[in-house]
Design a protein around this motif. Structure first.
Motif, PDB file in Angstrom:
ATOM      1  N   VAL A 166      79.455  74.430 140.185  1.00 25.27           N
ATOM      2  CA  VAL A 166      79.433  73.114 141.199  1.00 25.27           C
ATOM      3  C   VAL A 166      80.415  71.969 140.634  1.00 25.27           C
ATOM      4  CG1 VAL A 166      78.568  71.075 142.250  1.00 25.27           C
ATOM      5  CG2 VAL A 166      77.573  73.452 142.411  1.00 25.27           C
ATOM      6  N   ASN A 167      80.180  71.789 138.995  1.00 23.15           N
ATOM      7  CA  ASN A 167      80.935  70.832 138.277  1.00 23.15           C
ATOM      8  C   ASN A 167      81.973  71.510 137.836  1.00 23.15           C
ATOM      9  OD1 ASN A 167      80.767  68.220 137.230  1.00 23.15           O
ATOM     10  ND2 ASN A 167      80.079  68.872 135.251  1.00 23.15           N
ATOM     11  N   ASN A 168      82.560  72.563 137.859  1.00 24.50           N
ATOM     12  CA  ASN A 168      83.604  73.182 137.495  1.00 24.50           C
ATOM     13  C   ASN A 168      83.482  73.011 135.858  1.00 24.50           C
ATOM     14  OD1 ASN A 168      84.736  73.883 139.889  1.00 24.50           O
ATOM     15  ND2 ASN A 168      85.374  71.934 140.350  1.00 24.50           N
TER      16      ASN A 168
ATOM     17  N   ILE B  20      71.644  71.356 130.902  1.00 25.04           N
ATOM     18  CA  ILE B  20      71.548  70.961 131.948  1.00 25.04           C
ATOM     19  C   ILE B  20      71.451  69.427 132.053  1.00 25.04           C
ATOM     20  CG2 ILE B  20      70.088  70.396 134.049  1.00 25.04           C
ATOM     21  CD1 ILE B  20      68.864  73.339 133.497  1.00 25.04           C
ATOM     22  N   SER B  21      71.022  68.653 131.114  1.00 20.37           N
ATOM     23  CA  SER B  21      71.072  67.228 130.951  1.00 20.37           C
ATOM     24  C   SER B  21      72.311  66.912 130.598  1.00 20.37           C
ATOM     25  CB  SER B  21      70.052  66.767 129.826  1.00 20.37           C
ATOM     26  OG  SER B  21      68.665  67.217 130.343  1.00 20.37           O
ATOM     27  N   ALA B  22      73.030  67.400 129.628  1.00 17.85           N
ATOM     28  CA  ALA B  22      74.452  67.137 129.401  1.00 17.85           C
ATOM     29  C   ALA B  22      75.281  67.226 130.804  1.00 17.85           C
ATOM     30  CB  ALA B  22      75.021  68.119 128.375  1.00 17.85           C
ATOM     31  N   ILE B  23      75.122  68.064 131.477  1.00 17.83           N
ATOM     32  CA  ILE B  23      75.792  68.162 132.568  1.00 17.83           C
ATOM     33  C   ILE B  23      75.750  67.021 133.580  1.00 17.83           C
ATOM     34  CG2 ILE B  23      76.308  69.551 134.627  1.00 17.83           C
ATOM     35  CD1 ILE B  23      76.175  72.132 132.920  1.00 17.83           C
ATOM     36  N   LEU B  24      74.605  66.807 133.882  1.00 17.01           N
ATOM     37  CA  LEU B  24      74.052  65.644 134.684  1.00 17.01           C
ATOM     38  C   LEU B  24      74.423  64.445 134.246  1.00 17.01           C
ATOM     39  CD1 LEU B  24      70.652  66.731 135.885  1.00 17.01           C
ATOM     40  CD2 LEU B  24      72.610  66.968 136.939  1.00 17.01           C
TER      41      LEU B  24
ATOM     42  N   ILE C  96      67.293  73.016 128.953  1.00 19.49           N
ATOM     43  CA  ILE C  96      67.204  71.737 129.696  1.00 19.49           C
ATOM     44  C   ILE C  96      68.320  70.705 128.860  1.00 19.49           C
ATOM     45  CG2 ILE C  96      65.565  69.584 129.514  1.00 19.49           C
ATOM     46  CD1 ILE C  96      63.234  71.769 129.693  1.00 19.49           C
ATOM     47  N   GLU C  97      68.602  70.695 127.790  1.00 15.09           N
ATOM     48  CA  GLU C  97      69.583  70.038 127.074  1.00 15.09           C
ATOM     49  C   GLU C  97      70.815  70.092 127.624  1.00 15.09           C
ATOM     50  OE1 GLU C  97      70.457  70.998 122.916  1.00 15.09           O
ATOM     51  OE2 GLU C  97      69.954  69.064 122.399  1.00 15.09           O
TER      52      GLU C  97
ATOM     53  N   LEU D 193      65.807  78.012 134.971  1.00 15.34           N
ATOM     54  CA  LEU D 193      66.644  76.832 134.271  1.00 15.34           C
ATOM     55  C   LEU D 193      68.044  77.691 134.062  1.00 15.34           C
ATOM     56  CD1 LEU D 193      64.162  75.443 131.683  1.00 15.34           C
ATOM     57  CD2 LEU D 193      65.281  74.114 133.574  1.00 15.34           C
ATOM     58  N   ARG D 194      68.070  78.875 133.730  1.00 14.69           N
ATOM     59  CA  ARG D 194      69.470  79.803 133.434  1.00 14.69           C
ATOM     60  C   ARG D 194      69.990  79.663 134.867  1.00 14.69           C
ATOM     61  NH1 ARG D 194      66.757  82.523 129.845  1.00 14.69           N
ATOM     62  NH2 ARG D 194      65.395  83.926 131.167  1.00 14.69           N
ATOM     63  N   ALA D 195      69.382  79.806 135.811  1.00 16.91           N
ATOM     64  CA  ALA D 195      69.949  79.857 137.479  1.00 16.91           C
ATOM     65  C   ALA D 195      70.584  78.470 137.554  1.00 16.91           C
ATOM     66  CB  ALA D 195      69.019  80.345 138.343  1.00 16.91           C
ATOM     67  N   THR D 196      69.638  77.499 137.273  1.00 13.68           N
ATOM     68  CA  THR D 196      70.113  76.218 137.690  1.00 13.68           C
ATOM     69  C   THR D 196      71.393  75.769 136.891  1.00 13.68           C
ATOM     70  OG1 THR D 196      67.800  75.597 138.252  1.00 13.68           O
ATOM     71  CG2 THR D 196      69.251  73.515 137.529  1.00 13.68           C
ATOM     72  N   LEU D 197      71.330  76.089 135.524  1.00 14.41           N
ATOM     73  CA  LEU D 197      72.289  75.678 134.801  1.00 14.41           C
ATOM     74  C   LEU D 197      73.614  76.245 135.221  1.00 14.41           C
ATOM     75  CD1 LEU D 197      73.853  74.334 132.217  1.00 14.41           C
ATOM     76  CD2 LEU D 197      72.880  76.434 130.989  1.00 14.41           C
TER      77      LEU D 197
END
Length: 193
Positions: free
Chosen positions: A140-142, A13-17, A10-11, A130-134
């Protein structure tokens, strides 16, 4: 231990967002806090659209909120009105320009893209989801995966020692449990096996 892994996912994923959010706001000369204030004001009722309520909701100091609101007011994203009953109370409301800005900035395109890719899949655990989302967000974010060394396609155990196939160097046991900026997941289609 599973809770810690979930928290770390979660941390990350949040950093990327947050990174994507900062880029979008920087492009228009604002900070994410400005968007957070506008987002709150777009959702709150007439009793909750004050400086104090914004500070309380977002966990910010009164000074930070005051400076943020001044910037948003100067840019015509919000306007102040004095309360009709208690002249000491100032209400904050979004202008049409403020609502339009929120529409342009939310939701993040990178997250919408990830959601589209993952919406048809089923997962047995929240960790898998979450792993798949990350993974999708990173692609997507390269951005680099920064995964654990031992989970990298270049990690190997050779003659009773750990080895990095990318650098062709031996690895200390402690390093295999740490993150690496050159990490490449096994499922990365952009790299050959």
């Amino acid at each position: 231990m599973q809770e810690l892994e979930t928290f770390k996912l979660i941390e990350r994923i949040s950093a990327i967002l947050r990174s994507e959010e900062r880029k979008k706001y920087a492009a228009i000369g604002l900070q994410p806090v400005h968007g957070q204030v506008l987002d709150y004001l777009a959702k709150c009722n007439h009793y909750s659209n004050t400086h104090a309520a914004v500070a309380e909701y977002l966990g910010l100091t009164k000074g930070t909120v005051s400076q943020t609101i001044q910037i948003l007011e100067r840019r015509h994203y919000l306007e102040k009105t004095t309360d009709a009953v208690d002249g000491r109370v100032v209400h904050l409301t979004l202008t049409e320009t403020g609502y339009a800005l929120l529409e342009d900035l939310k939701p993040l395109d990178v997250f919408k893209h990830a959601e589209t890719q993952l919406s048809e899949r089923e997962f047995e655990t929240i960790g898998q989801a979450l792993r798949a989302t990350l993974s999708v967000l990173q692609k997507v974010n390269n951005s680099k995966s920064f995964g654990l060394c031992r989970s990298c396609r270049h990690f190997a155990v050779e003659a009773n020692h750990y080895h990095c196939g990318l650098t062709e160097q031996p690895l200390a046991r402690g390093d295999t449990e740490k993150i690496c900026r050159d990490h490449q997941p096994f499922s990365d289609p952009h790299h050959e096996e």
